[in-house]
Design a protein around this motif. Sequence first.
Motif, PDB file in Angstrom:
ATOM      1  N   CYS A  81       0.817  -1.219   0.000  1.00 64.66           N
ATOM      2  CA  CYS A  81       0.000   0.000   0.000  1.00 64.66           C
ATOM      3  C   CYS A  81       0.849   1.268   0.000  1.00 64.66           C
ATOM      4  O   CYS A  81       0.316   2.367   0.203  1.00 64.66           O
ATOM      5  N   ASP A  82       2.158   1.133  -0.237  1.00 64.43           N
ATOM      6  CA  ASP A  82       3.068   2.273  -0.115  1.00 64.43           C
ATOM      7  C   ASP A  82       2.790   3.375  -1.121  1.00 64.43           C
ATOM      8  O   ASP A  82       3.130   4.536  -0.885  1.00 64.43           O
ATOM      9  N   CYS A  83       2.188   3.027  -2.251  1.00 59.27           N
ATOM     10  CA  CYS A  83       1.980   4.012  -3.314  1.00 59.27           C
ATOM     11  C   CYS A  83       0.538   4.494  -3.421  1.00 59.27           C
ATOM     12  O   CYS A  83       0.163   5.150  -4.396  1.00 59.27           O
ATOM     13  N   LEU A  84      -0.271   4.184  -2.429  1.00 57.73           N
ATOM     14  CA  LEU A  84      -1.644   4.681  -2.413  1.00 57.73           C
ATOM     15  C   LEU A  84      -1.662   6.199  -2.299  1.00 57.73           C
ATOM     16  O   LEU A  84      -0.807   6.797  -1.636  1.00 57.73           O
ATOM     17  N   TYR A  85      -2.655   6.824  -2.901  1.00 53.66           N
ATOM     18  CA  TYR A  85      -2.884   8.250  -2.705  1.00 53.66           C
ATOM     19  C   TYR A  85      -3.809   8.409  -1.508  1.00 53.66           C
ATOM     20  O   TYR A  85      -4.950   7.933  -1.531  1.00 53.66           O
ATOM     21  N   LEU A 122      -1.948   7.877 -10.202  1.00 51.90           N
ATOM     22  CA  LEU A 122      -0.944   7.341 -11.129  1.00 51.90           C
ATOM     23  C   LEU A 122       0.437   7.962 -10.940  1.00 51.90           C
ATOM     24  O   LEU A 122       1.378   7.594 -11.650  1.00 51.90           O
ATOM     25  N   ARG A 123       0.588   8.876 -10.005  1.00 56.99           N
ATOM     26  CA  ARG A 123       1.870   9.558  -9.830  1.00 56.99           C
ATOM     27  C   ARG A 123       3.051   8.617  -9.622  1.00 56.99           C
ATOM     28  O   ARG A 123       4.144   8.863 -10.153  1.00 56.99           O
ATOM     29  N   PRO A 124       2.883   7.504  -8.880  1.00 54.77           N
ATOM     30  CA  PRO A 124       4.038   6.609  -8.695  1.00 54.77           C
ATOM     31  C   PRO A 124       4.560   6.001  -9.994  1.00 54.77           C
ATOM     32  O   PRO A 124       5.714   5.558 -10.046  1.00 54.77           O
ATOM     33  N   LEU A 125       3.735   5.977 -11.041  1.00 54.55           N
ATOM     34  CA  LEU A 125       4.178   5.442 -12.334  1.00 54.55           C
ATOM     35  C   LEU A 125       5.005   6.458 -13.117  1.00 54.55           C
ATOM     36  O   LEU A 125       5.635   6.102 -14.121  1.00 54.55           O
ATOM     37  N   ALA A 126       4.997   7.704 -12.668  1.00 54.87           N
ATOM     38  CA  ALA A 126       5.715   8.761 -13.388  1.00 54.87           C
ATOM     39  C   ALA A 126       6.900   9.313 -12.616  1.00 54.87           C
ATOM     40  O   ALA A 126       7.831   9.852 -13.222  1.00 54.87           O
ATOM     41  N   LEU A 160       3.274   6.009 -19.962  1.00 55.22           N
ATOM     42  CA  LEU A 160       3.497   5.321 -18.693  1.00 55.22           C
ATOM     43  C   LEU A 160       3.036   3.873 -18.740  1.00 55.22           C
ATOM     44  O   LEU A 160       3.475   3.044 -17.943  1.00 55.22           O
ATOM     45  N   PHE A 161       2.136   3.538 -19.685  1.00 51.38           N
ATOM     46  CA  PHE A 161       1.600   2.183 -19.805  1.00 51.38           C
ATOM     47  C   PHE A 161       2.035   1.508 -21.105  1.00 51.38           C
ATOM     48  O   PHE A 161       1.509   0.458 -21.462  1.00 51.38           O
ATOM     49  N   ALA A 162       3.007   2.109 -21.793  1.00 50.37           N
ATOM     50  CA  ALA A 162       3.398   1.620 -23.119  1.00 50.37           C
ATOM     51  C   ALA A 162       3.969   0.208 -23.083  1.00 50.37           C
ATOM     52  O   ALA A 162       3.885  -0.526 -24.078  1.00 50.37           O
ATOM     53  N   ALA A 163       4.554  -0.201 -21.952  1.00 49.46           N
ATOM     54  CA  ALA A 163       5.181  -1.518 -21.860  1.00 49.46           C
ATOM     55  C   ALA A 163       4.405  -2.477 -20.967  1.00 49.46           C
ATOM     56  O   ALA A 163       4.818  -3.621 -20.769  1.00 49.46           O
ATOM     57  N   ALA A 164       3.273  -2.042 -20.424  1.00 51.07           N
ATOM     58  CA  ALA A 164       2.529  -2.848 -19.454  1.00 51.07           C
ATOM     59  C   ALA A 164       1.653  -3.897 -20.132  1.00 51.07           C
ATOM     60  O   ALA A 164       1.192  -3.723 -21.255  1.00 51.07           O
ATOM     61  N   ASP A 165       1.434  -4.984 -19.417  1.00 50.71           N
ATOM     62  CA  ASP A 165       0.465  -6.016 -19.801  1.00 50.71           C
ATOM     63  C   ASP A 165      -0.838  -5.660 -19.094  1.00 50.71           C
ATOM     64  O   ASP A 165      -1.026  -5.953 -17.921  1.00 50.71           O
ATOM     65  N   LEU A 166      -1.748  -4.988 -19.808  1.00 50.25           N
ATOM     66  CA  LEU A 166      -2.952  -4.433 -19.199  1.00 50.25           C
ATOM     67  C   LEU A 166      -4.087  -5.453 -19.160  1.00 50.25           C
ATOM     68  O   LEU A 166      -4.507  -5.971 -20.197  1.00 50.25           O
ATOM     69  N   ARG A 167      -4.596  -5.727 -17.979  1.00 47.77           N
ATOM     70  CA  ARG A 167      -5.742  -6.610 -17.775  1.00 47.77           C
ATOM     71  C   ARG A 167      -6.874  -5.738 -17.230  1.00 47.77           C
ATOM     72  O   ARG A 167      -6.738  -5.142 -16.166  1.00 47.77           O
ATOM     73  N   VAL A 168      -7.983  -5.663 -17.947  1.00 52.50           N
ATOM     74  CA  VAL A 168      -8.994  -4.642 -17.684  1.00 52.50           C
ATOM     75  C   VAL A 168     -10.361  -5.256 -17.428  1.00 52.50           C
ATOM     76  O   VAL A 168     -10.796  -6.147 -18.166  1.00 52.50           O
TER      77      VAL A 168
END
Length: 299
Positions: A81-85, A122-126, A160-168
């Motif tokens: 939970c370290d990156c929760l807003y 999404l800040r932790p991804l940037a 930020l999501f260009a390399a991610a394996d997105l499951r939606v």
Amino acid sequence: MAADILCIGSVLWDIIGRSPVNMQLGADVPGRITRLPGGVAMNIAMTLTRFGLRPAVLSAIGRDPAGDELVNAAALMGIDCDCLYRSDDLPTDRYMAVEAANGLIAAIADAHSLEAAGDKILRPLADGRLGSAAEPWSGPVALDGNLTEALIAEIARSPLFAAADLRVAPASPGKAERLIPLLGHPRVTFYVNLEEAGIICQRRFDDAVAAAEGMLARGAKRVLVTDGGRAAACGATGLPGPAVLSLAPPAVMVTRVTGAGDTFMAAHVVAERQGADRATALEQAIAAAARYVSGDIAS
């Protein structure tokens, strides 16, 4: 320890009333009321921990007593939970549902704080904690439709999501249309039920196979469609074998339904992570969901 997967979306308290009898509109019956950590992102994360993975959640949680309890409960389960807003002025979100022997009677999702927080989650991804535009997160991401349509559209084109394996997953039929901007994205796998597939495709489907075919025709590259106790389907383009596979779930006594789709999605992600082929991954996901609705997997 680095996270194995990111779960982005709703993290909240589930308040569920369950009765062992059938209910109709206006019914007043005895039962049990529970409060448990929930939300699509949280449900997926909890299931992933049962498979030995370490998920991290990106969401918005208030700096209120309910939020503190929720973060503590998640941490005890092994969820990062370290990156929760954490918001000073937004309350922790809640979901309320009534379930009976004849299924889900009604539900209300109060995810307004998540929607209000917007791209702050999404800040932790940037900022380098989980990635950046130059070195984006390259692992799996479970994303739910409780995010606003604008934010989902931003994610669809974000570096930020260009390399991610997105499951939606949509989170509910009422939010299925929010996922339309992700149709055609080459790295997205959709997890929808029959009704949600129909909303996205703007037509009715008789079964999961037809729905999977419809989703592929609309531009989806990979999709899994569930239909309660009827056969589920897995559709994909550009892979060996038939475009759509189908498998019926085992017959079980249904004791709960909230969270079943999230369990299906998490089990499928784990199966593929372990190298399972399409048919085996579908079979394992269906089996996990069946165990969940029968009550064999603890909440």
